[in-house]
Scaffold this motif. Sequence first.
Motif, short mmCIF file in Angstrom:
data_model
loop_
_atom_site.label_atom_id
_atom_site.label_comp_id
_atom_site.label_asym_id
_atom_site.label_seq_id
_atom_site.Cartn_x
_atom_site.Cartn_y
_atom_site.Cartn_z
N LYS A 227 71.65 19.76 11.33
CA LYS A 227 71.75 20.88 10.39
C LYS A 227 73.09 20.81 9.67
CE LYS A 227 69.28 24.57 12.73
NZ LYS A 227 69.41 25.94 13.21
N LEU A 229 75.70 23.22 6.77
CA LEU A 229 75.95 24.37 5.91
C LEU A 229 77.02 23.95 4.92
CD1 LEU A 229 76.64 28.04 7.00
CD2 LEU A 229 78.15 26.88 5.39
N ASP A 231 79.37 25.07 1.52
CA ASP A 231 79.89 26.11 0.64
C ASP A 231 80.65 25.37 -0.47
OD1 ASP A 231 80.47 28.63 -0.24
OD2 ASP A 231 82.13 28.95 1.17
N SER A 381 71.81 23.77 0.60
CA SER A 381 72.47 24.80 1.41
C SER A 381 73.34 25.70 0.54
CB SER A 381 73.33 24.14 2.50
OG SER A 381 74.23 25.08 3.04
N SER A 386 74.91 29.31 0.79
CA SER A 386 75.70 28.67 1.85
C SER A 386 75.14 29.00 3.23
CB SER A 386 77.18 29.08 1.76
OG SER A 386 77.68 28.73 0.51
N VAL A 387 73.91 28.60 3.41
CA VAL A 387 73.22 28.88 4.68
C VAL A 387 73.01 27.57 5.44
CG1 VAL A 387 72.00 30.93 3.85
CG2 VAL A 387 70.99 28.67 3.49
N TRP A 388 72.77 27.70 6.76
CA TRP A 388 72.43 26.51 7.54
C TRP A 388 71.05 26.01 7.11
CZ3 TRP A 388 75.54 23.75 10.52
CH2 TRP A 388 76.69 24.36 11.02
#
Length: 399
Positions: A227, A229, A231, A381, A386-388
């Motif tokens: 996974k 994430l 940003d 992402s 900005s999510v997993w």
Amino acid sequence: MLNGEKKIVKPLRWGMVGGGRLSQVGYKHRTGALRDHTAFQLVAGAFDIDPERGRDFGVNIGVDADRCYPDYKTMFAEEALREDGVEVVSIATPNGTHYEICKAALEAGLHVICEKPLFFTSQEGEEIKTLAEEQGKIVGVTYGFSGNQMLLQMRAMIEQGKIGDIRVVELQYTHGFNSNDKSDKTSDAQKWRVDPKVAGPSFVLGDLSTHTYYMSQLIMPHMKIKKLLCDRQSFIGTRAPLEDNAFVLMQYENGAVGRLWTSSINAGCMDGHRIRIVGSKASLEWWDSKGGELKFEVQGEPAQTLIRAMPYLDESCNADERLGALHVEGLSEAWANIYLKFAIAIDAKKRNDKETLKHLVYPDIDAGIEGIRWIENCVRSADNGSVWVEFQNKKALLV
Ligand SMILES: NC(=O)c1ccc[n+]([C@@H]2O[C@H](COP(=O)([O-])OP(=O)(O)OC[C@H]3O[C@@H](n4cnc5c(N)ncnc54)[C@H](O)[C@@H]3O)[C@@H](O)[C@H]2O)c1
């Protein structure tokens, strides 16, 4: 140790698309490919978007005037008519042109060495991979920094269990050259980097961190991202939606975690790459500004600095040594190591030598596609808040 003696029977007849007089990266290709004179000979080129300038430049670096072409289509067509025509071409043009030039080169029966980020989408990457397989050709990707042999030392020490189980991965590739918007207005090479039509879906994630991501895979081939994430920011607003700074958090399948920082607004930073791998017993750390040194820190013991070219290093590391101890090596040697591996791969492909190809470690088409996937996952992402996200692999992206 490498001493310039030939590794393949005959030097490959090599051409370039792009990499002309004003290009940032062209000379790095030539210092890499032509280092030993036994791997490549530069015989043709369509060096520049401006045909006249390209021709003048080609002649000035020693290419016959009648083999300095106005564009890549003419070059591939004309060279195909010659018995001594080019066998392999390097593509050192802005990102948005890689796919069409790569496809045309493979269709013309040429091996290809292409700049990163390879293409805009992994789907394009898979198409080119299929075409390359059908044509029996190699596609190499110039992750030039990855030719530094101390990365192979890291790979060997991790494989030998010297640091234990990997827990934390810290990656950084940053500089500060775009801290303000001046170069966006004045530099041709920067203008296209912040134009999504030419650069693709990212700026620094593709321009910088694809190198670092490949280097991390080279060092730790067993570590797969589960996974991530991401940003991303555009501190110079006119660059949006492309980012000039990004942070990526990673979770690996084996439970390790990582973070990567890539940026072109890290004002004053002149260090470039930093790679730190923390294991259950010890850590390894390498900076490209001191590329001949590798920090080996065993918990509870004095830290060691391993130095390039010394006999205590792994055989795989010293096999790519060129100058010997006490003599400073750098990026040119890293590029020469990568180009020599491209030559060995192309020669092996020509001879259908599957054994050599199986054991040769170099950035191939899969490494290029993996770089595109890295960008795709990061952008997905970031642009979803900005999510997993699950790291989508080939299978997931093609369904
Ligand atoms: N591997 C690395 O370390 C590294 C370093 C810098 C750049 N790059 C990559 O190299 C590529 C080029 O980047 P750059 O910074 O050198 O760009 P640049 O803008 O400085 O130079 C591009 C060159 O390509 C020529 N060109 C453009 N379109 C062309 C076309 N259709 N046919 C022939 N020539 C053409 C231009 O005239 C120029 O000579 C990019 O993909 C970039 O990401 C890689």
